[in-house]
Design a protein around this motif. Structure first.
Motif, mmCIF file in Angstrom:
data_model
loop_
_atom_site.group_PDB
_atom_site.id
_atom_site.type_symbol
_atom_site.label_atom_id
_atom_site.label_comp_id
_atom_site.label_asym_id
_atom_site.label_seq_id
_atom_site.Cartn_x
_atom_site.Cartn_y
_atom_site.Cartn_z
ATOM 1 N N VAL A 104 29.216 36.068 36.370
ATOM 2 C CA VAL A 104 30.633 35.713 36.224
ATOM 3 C C VAL A 104 30.822 34.809 35.015
ATOM 4 O O VAL A 104 31.745 35.012 34.218
ATOM 5 C CB VAL A 104 31.154 35.031 37.515
ATOM 6 N N ARG A 105 29.958 33.836 34.860
ATOM 7 C CA ARG A 105 30.076 32.915 33.720
ATOM 8 C C ARG A 105 29.906 33.659 32.397
ATOM 9 O O ARG A 105 30.604 33.374 31.424
ATOM 10 C CB ARG A 105 29.052 31.792 33.826
ATOM 11 N N ILE A 106 28.994 34.620 32.344
ATOM 12 C CA ILE A 106 28.798 35.392 31.114
ATOM 13 C C ILE A 106 30.047 36.190 30.786
ATOM 14 O O ILE A 106 30.481 36.231 29.632
ATOM 15 C CB ILE A 106 27.557 36.306 31.235
ATOM 16 N N VAL A 107 30.653 36.796 31.785
ATOM 17 C CA VAL A 107 31.869 37.593 31.560
ATOM 18 C C VAL A 107 33.028 36.693 31.145
ATOM 19 O O VAL A 107 33.761 37.012 30.205
ATOM 20 C CB VAL A 107 32.227 38.400 32.827
ATOM 21 N N GLU A 108 33.197 35.571 31.840
ATOM 22 C CA GLU A 108 34.337 34.691 31.562
ATOM 23 C C GLU A 108 34.190 33.930 30.253
ATOM 24 O O GLU A 108 35.134 33.823 29.478
ATOM 25 C CB GLU A 108 34.527 33.701 32.711
ATOM 26 N N ASP A 109 33.017 33.363 30.011
ATOM 27 C CA ASP A 109 32.821 32.500 28.844
ATOM 28 C C ASP A 109 32.172 33.213 27.666
ATOM 29 O O ASP A 109 32.266 32.743 26.536
ATOM 30 C CB ASP A 109 31.955 31.286 29.202
ATOM 31 N N GLY A 110 31.471 34.277 27.942
ATOM 32 C CA GLY A 110 30.743 34.971 26.887
ATOM 33 C C GLY A 110 29.532 34.210 26.382
ATOM 34 O O GLY A 110 28.949 34.567 25.365
ATOM 35 N N ALA A 111 29.148 33.162 27.095
ATOM 36 C CA ALA A 111 28.021 32.321 26.686
ATOM 37 C C ALA A 111 26.766 32.758 27.440
ATOM 38 O O ALA A 111 26.356 32.110 28.402
ATOM 39 C CB ALA A 111 28.338 30.858 26.948
ATOM 40 N N HIS A 112 26.168 33.835 26.988
ATOM 41 C CA HIS A 112 25.015 34.413 27.679
ATOM 42 C C HIS A 112 23.856 33.433 27.783
ATOM 43 O O HIS A 112 23.340 33.184 28.881
ATOM 44 C CB HIS A 112 24.585 35.701 26.969
ATOM 45 N N ASP A 113 23.435 32.879 26.671
ATOM 46 C CA ASP A 113 22.269 31.985 26.661
ATOM 47 C C ASP A 113 22.499 30.732 27.496
ATOM 48 O O ASP A 113 21.610 30.292 28.229
ATOM 49 C CB ASP A 113 21.887 31.606 25.230
ATOM 50 N N ASP A 114 23.695 30.152 27.397
ATOM 51 C CA ASP A 114 24.005 28.957 28.183
ATOM 52 C C ASP A 114 24.042 29.270 29.675
ATOM 53 O O ASP A 114 23.564 28.480 30.491
ATOM 54 C CB ASP A 114 25.346 28.355 27.752
ATOM 55 N N ALA A 115 24.614 30.404 30.025
ATOM 56 C CA ALA A 115 24.693 30.793 31.434
ATOM 57 C C ALA A 115 23.302 31.031 32.011
ATOM 58 O O ALA A 115 23.003 30.602 33.133
ATOM 59 C CB ALA A 115 25.556 32.037 31.592
ATOM 60 N N ILE A 116 22.450 31.701 31.252
ATOM 61 C CA ILE A 116 21.077 31.944 31.709
ATOM 62 C C ILE A 116 20.326 30.621 31.843
ATOM 63 O O ILE A 116 19.623 30.390 32.835
ATOM 64 C CB ILE A 116 20.333 32.904 30.755
ATOM 65 N N ALA A 117 20.487 29.736 30.876
ATOM 66 C CA ALA A 117 19.816 28.424 30.936
ATOM 67 C C ALA A 117 20.269 27.634 32.158
ATOM 68 O O ALA A 117 19.450 27.014 32.840
ATOM 69 C CB ALA A 117 20.086 27.635 29.660
ATOM 70 N N GLU A 118 21.556 27.678 32.442
ATOM 71 C CA GLU A 118 22.069 26.979 33.629
ATOM 72 C C GLU A 118 21.535 27.630 34.910
ATOM 73 O O GLU A 118 21.149 26.933 35.853
ATOM 74 C CB GLU A 118 23.591 27.000 33.630
ATOM 75 N N GLY A 119 21.496 28.947 34.947
ATOM 76 C CA GLY A 119 20.950 29.656 36.101
ATOM 77 C C GLY A 119 19.483 29.313 36.321
ATOM 78 O O GLY A 119 19.054 29.058 37.449
ATOM 79 N N LEU A 120 18.712 29.298 35.240
ATOM 80 C CA LEU A 120 17.289 28.944 35.351
ATOM 81 C C LEU A 120 17.102 27.498 35.815
ATOM 82 O O LEU A 120 16.176 27.202 36.565
ATOM 83 C CB LEU A 120 16.581 29.177 34.019
ATOM 84 N N ALA A 121 17.992 26.608 35.378
ATOM 85 C CA ALA A 121 17.920 25.210 35.824
ATOM 86 C C ALA A 121 18.168 25.120 37.327
ATOM 87 O O ALA A 121 17.490 24.356 38.036
ATOM 88 C CB ALA A 121 18.930 24.351 35.066
ATOM 89 N N ARG A 122 19.107 25.909 37.834
ATOM 90 C CA ARG A 122 19.368 25.915 39.277
ATOM 91 C C ARG A 122 18.188 26.507 40.046
ATOM 92 O O ARG A 122 17.837 26.017 41.122
ATOM 93 C CB ARG A 122 20.656 26.675 39.562
ATOM 94 N N VAL A 123 17.584 27.546 39.493
ATOM 95 C CA VAL A 123 16.398 28.137 40.124
ATOM 96 C C VAL A 123 15.267 27.125 40.139
ATOM 97 O O VAL A 123 14.556 26.980 41.136
ATOM 98 C CB VAL A 123 15.985 29.435 39.406
#
Length: 129
Positions: A104-123
């Protein structure tokens, strides 16, 4: 009195399993991928996996490398099936939630790398908890 194997502390044997070269490679890969120190990864594996899963850790990781997370590039980058099916360290529902929120964040913000980094931080936090 008879002592049954399942009544003993098996951490020593589990640690010996994880000391092999192939297991050490998997631990290094997980450590690098999620930014968690190797001793923490070892500790979580010993806490959460039984002896059979520990023994088969390298084979399970290799199968995930070849076939895991299928056609979903976001799930692949986060390692959804890696940590829920192949090396079950986190709850499936929580991992799916993180993957969906990342999409959802990638679609809304278009910030692929930031969204993945945030997802990995949560993991990473789920692995540590």
């Amino acid at each position: 009195m008879v002592e049954y194997l399942y009544e003993k502390d098996l951490r020593g044997m589990q640690f010996n399993i994880l000391a092999s070269t192939r297991h050490e490679w998997v631990i290094a890969e997980l450590s690098s991928r999620y930014g968690v120190r190797k001793p923490e990864i070892r500790s979580r594996l010993i806490e959460r996996l039984d002896m059979i899963l520990l023994e088969n850790l390298p084979a399970r990781y290799e199968v995930w490398l070849d076939h895991g997370d299928g056609e979903d590039p976001i799930a692949r980058e986060l390692g959804v099936e890696l940590l829920t099916v192949y090396i079950p360290l986190v709850e499936d529902t929580r991992m799916q939630d993180i993957a969906q929120e990342t999409r959802v964040r990638i679609v809304e913000d278009g910030a692929h790398d930031d969204a993945i980094a945030e997802g990995l931080a949560r993991v990473r936090e789920m692995i540590r908890s």
